[in-house]
Motif scaffolding. Structure first.
Motif, PDB file in Angstrom:
ATOM      1  N   LEU A  40       0.823  -1.207   0.000  1.00  0.00           N
ATOM      2  CA  LEU A  40       0.000   0.000   0.000  1.00  0.00           C
ATOM      3  C   LEU A  40       0.856   1.256   0.000  1.00  0.00           C
ATOM      4  O   LEU A  40       0.650   2.175  -0.813  1.00  0.00           O
ATOM      5  N   PHE A  41       1.830   1.320   0.882  1.00  0.00           N
ATOM      6  CA  PHE A  41       2.667   2.509   0.963  1.00  0.00           C
ATOM      7  C   PHE A  41       3.613   2.607  -0.233  1.00  0.00           C
ATOM      8  O   PHE A  41       3.968   3.716  -0.654  1.00  0.00           O
ATOM      9  N   MET A  42       4.009   1.490  -0.792  1.00  0.00           N
ATOM     10  CA  MET A  42       4.848   1.529  -1.992  1.00  0.00           C
ATOM     11  C   MET A  42       4.071   2.127  -3.163  1.00  0.00           C
ATOM     12  O   MET A  42       4.603   2.939  -3.928  1.00  0.00           O
ATOM     13  N   LEU A  43       2.819   1.737  -3.293  1.00  0.00           N
ATOM     14  CA  LEU A  43       1.978   2.318  -4.338  1.00  0.00           C
ATOM     15  C   LEU A  43       1.780   3.816  -4.101  1.00  0.00           C
ATOM     16  O   LEU A  43       1.716   4.607  -5.054  1.00  0.00           O
ATOM     17  N   LEU A  44       1.707   4.211  -2.833  1.00  0.00           N
ATOM     18  CA  LEU A  44       1.564   5.618  -2.505  1.00  0.00           C
ATOM     19  C   LEU A  44       2.809   6.406  -2.925  1.00  0.00           C
ATOM     20  O   LEU A  44       2.707   7.523  -3.449  1.00  0.00           O
ATOM     21  N   VAL A  45       3.981   5.815  -2.700  1.00  0.00           N
ATOM     22  CA  VAL A  45       5.228   6.462  -3.111  1.00  0.00           C
ATOM     23  C   VAL A  45       5.288   6.594  -4.636  1.00  0.00           C
ATOM     24  O   VAL A  45       5.701   7.630  -5.168  1.00  0.00           O
ATOM     25  N   ILE A  46       4.868   5.549  -5.345  1.00  0.00           N
ATOM     26  CA  ILE A  46       4.865   5.595  -6.809  1.00  0.00           C
ATOM     27  C   ILE A  46       3.901   6.673  -7.313  1.00  0.00           C
ATOM     28  O   ILE A  46       4.213   7.420  -8.254  1.00  0.00           O
ATOM     29  N   ALA A  47       2.728   6.768  -6.675  1.00  0.00           N
ATOM     30  CA  ALA A  47       1.761   7.796  -7.068  1.00  0.00           C
ATOM     31  C   ALA A  47       2.310   9.190  -6.795  1.00  0.00           C
ATOM     32  O   ALA A  47       2.112  10.122  -7.586  1.00  0.00           O
ATOM     33  N   TYR A  48       3.020   9.340  -5.704  1.00  0.00           N
ATOM     34  CA  TYR A  48       3.640  10.623  -5.356  1.00  0.00           C
ATOM     35  C   TYR A  48       4.653  11.012  -6.433  1.00  0.00           C
ATOM     36  O   TYR A  48       4.706  12.164  -6.881  1.00  0.00           O
ATOM     37  N   ASP A  49       5.453  10.046  -6.844  1.00  0.00           N
ATOM     38  CA  ASP A  49       6.461  10.297  -7.871  1.00  0.00           C
ATOM     39  C   ASP A  49       5.810  10.681  -9.194  1.00  0.00           C
ATOM     40  O   ASP A  49       6.256  11.610  -9.880  1.00  0.00           O
ATOM     41  N   GLY A  50       4.738   9.980  -9.569  1.00  0.00           N
ATOM     42  CA  GLY A  50       4.067  10.292 -10.822  1.00  0.00           C
ATOM     43  C   GLY A  50       3.387  11.655 -10.804  1.00  0.00           C
ATOM     44  O   GLY A  50       3.384  12.368 -11.819  1.00  0.00           O
ATOM     45  N   ARG A  51       2.835  12.028  -9.665  1.00  0.00           N
ATOM     46  CA  ARG A  51       2.123  13.317  -9.573  1.00  0.00           C
ATOM     47  C   ARG A  51       3.078  14.499  -9.630  1.00  0.00           C
ATOM     48  O   ARG A  51       2.696  15.601 -10.033  1.00  0.00           O
ATOM     49  N   MET A  52       4.327  14.304  -9.247  1.00  0.00           N
ATOM     50  CA  MET A  52       5.297  15.401  -9.272  1.00  0.00           C
ATOM     51  C   MET A  52       5.606  15.873 -10.685  1.00  0.00           C
ATOM     52  O   MET A  52       6.125  16.980 -10.875  1.00  0.00           O
ATOM     53  N   ALA A  53       5.298  15.051 -11.687  1.00  0.00           N
ATOM     54  CA  ALA A  53       5.638  15.401 -13.072  1.00  0.00           C
ATOM     55  C   ALA A  53       4.713  16.468 -13.650  1.00  0.00           C
ATOM     56  O   ALA A  53       5.025  17.067 -14.678  1.00  0.00           O
ATOM     57  N   TYR A  54       3.581  16.751 -12.995  1.00  0.00           N
ATOM     58  CA  TYR A  54       2.628  17.720 -13.531  1.00  0.00           C
ATOM     59  C   TYR A  54       3.055  19.145 -13.182  1.00  0.00           C
ATOM     60  O   TYR A  54       3.727  19.387 -12.175  1.00  0.00           O
ATOM     61  N   GLU A  55       2.630  20.090 -14.026  1.00  0.00           N
ATOM     62  CA  GLU A  55       3.066  21.478 -13.878  1.00  0.00           C
ATOM     63  C   GLU A  55       2.503  22.161 -12.644  1.00  0.00           C
ATOM     64  O   GLU A  55       3.086  23.123 -12.143  1.00  0.00           O
ATOM     65  N   ASP A  56       1.344  21.698 -12.155  1.00  0.00           N
ATOM     66  CA  ASP A  56       0.733  22.356 -11.005  1.00  0.00           C
ATOM     67  C   ASP A  56       1.340  21.906  -9.675  1.00  0.00           C
ATOM     68  O   ASP A  56       0.885  22.322  -8.617  1.00  0.00           O
ATOM     69  N   TRP A  57       2.359  21.056  -9.726  1.00  0.00           N
ATOM     70  CA  TRP A  57       2.965  20.548  -8.491  1.00  0.00           C
ATOM     71  C   TRP A  57       3.833  21.628  -7.849  1.00  0.00           C
ATOM     72  O   TRP A  57       4.718  22.203  -8.475  1.00  0.00           O
ATOM     73  N   ARG A  58       3.586  21.881  -6.581  1.00  0.00           N
ATOM     74  CA  ARG A  58       4.407  22.784  -5.774  1.00  0.00           C
ATOM     75  C   ARG A  58       4.753  22.054  -4.483  1.00  0.00           C
ATOM     76  O   ARG A  58       3.840  21.664  -3.743  1.00  0.00           O
ATOM     77  N   PRO A  59       6.029  21.843  -4.203  1.00  0.00           N
ATOM     78  CA  PRO A  59       6.431  21.056  -3.024  1.00  0.00           C
ATOM     79  C   PRO A  59       5.839  21.610  -1.736  1.00  0.00           C
ATOM     80  O   PRO A  59       5.727  22.827  -1.559  1.00  0.00           O
ATOM     81  N   ALA A  60       5.448  20.714  -0.863  1.00  0.00           N
ATOM     82  CA  ALA A  60       4.932  21.127   0.441  1.00  0.00           C
ATOM     83  C   ALA A  60       6.075  21.686   1.281  1.00  0.00           C
ATOM     84  O   ALA A  60       7.227  21.264   1.142  1.00  0.00           O
ATOM     85  N   PRO A  61       5.802  22.664   2.133  1.00  0.00           N
ATOM     86  CA  PRO A  61       6.866  23.235   2.973  1.00  0.00           C
ATOM     87  C   PRO A  61       7.425  22.197   3.940  1.00  0.00           C
ATOM     88  O   PRO A  61       6.715  21.305   4.397  1.00  0.00           O
ATOM     89  N   GLN A  62       8.686  22.310   4.237  1.00  0.00           N
ATOM     90  CA  GLN A  62       9.347  21.380   5.143  1.00  0.00           C
ATOM     91  C   GLN A  62       9.165  21.852   6.581  1.00  0.00           C
ATOM     92  O   GLN A  62       9.657  22.897   6.975  1.00  0.00           O
TER      93      GLN A  62
END
Length: 211
Positions: A40-62
């Motif tokens: 489950l969490f591995m799929l979540l990491v993969i989805a996170y990686d795929g979503r970063m490729a879109y132009e509307d992605w802005r990293p969350a503050p640390q």
């Protein structure tokens, strides 16, 4: 001199066999559950990686608070390991103290995660529509839910050790709780690295075996 065909001896053998099979069944069930959670969490990491490729992605503050929360979760896992060692040595007081400490650190971690949510919501550039913010809540929320489930098993173990009890009877419960806590710590370290990777996401994915 043992007569396994005798009625009394047969009952004793069946009792031990049942206890052994029950213990193996619990360990197997935990392993299967952890495997499902890992996927489950591995799929979540993969989805996170795929979503970063879109132009509307802005990293969350640390959030620096997450560093403190991570340290507290490590202490919780260490306390659980100490409890396991105390159970193996037959130290009743050590088991009690270790379980209470592990549970307390876990509650502090969950409370710290809630504070991190509130801190993120009060930031000036917070936007609900930002996918990175949504992933932050999803990641921390799912991990927190699994910790809450672990606290249920922890509570049952604590109920057994308060009062007169045999350490040998709760040794397996402590062992299973310890394995679960170590697993969730490992998962959180990966997720924590995911939230703070920045441009190093490729390295994290390679370490996880995804790339």
């Amino acid at each position: 001199m043992v007569k396994p065909w005798a009625t009394d001896q047969g009952k004793v053998d069946d009792l031990y066999a049942g206890g052994a099979s029950s213990g193996l069944a619990k360990k197997l069930a935990l392993r299967v559950f952890l495997a499902v959670v890992a996927v489950l969490f591995m799929l979540l990491v993969i989805a996170y990686d795929g979503r970063m490729a879109y132009e509307d992605w802005r990293p969350a503050p640390q959030l620096r608070l997450l560093w403190a929360n991570t340290f507290v979760l490590i202490l919780s896992s260490v306390a659980m390991q100490w409890t396991r060692a105390a159970a193996n040595r037959g130290q009743i007081d050590g088991v009690r103290i270790g379980l209470v400490a592990a549970g307390a650190f876990t509650v502090v971690f969950l409370f710290g995660q809630i504070l991190a949510w509130r801190q993120l919501a009060t930031m000036v550039y917070f936007e609900v529509t930002n996918p990175a913010i949504a992933f932050f809540y999803l990641i921390t929320g799912l991990h927190g839910l699994h910790l809450l489930g672990g606290l249920v098993a922890w509570g049952r173990t604590v109920a057994k050790v308060w009062g007169d009890f045999d350490v040998a009877k709760i040794r397996q419960s402590v062992e299973l709780c310890t394995v679960y806590w170590h697993f969730l710590l490992l998962v959180w370290l990966v997720l924590f690295g995911l939230l703070f990777t920045g441009n190093n996401l490729d390295l994290l994915l390679k370490l996880c075996g995804i790339r």
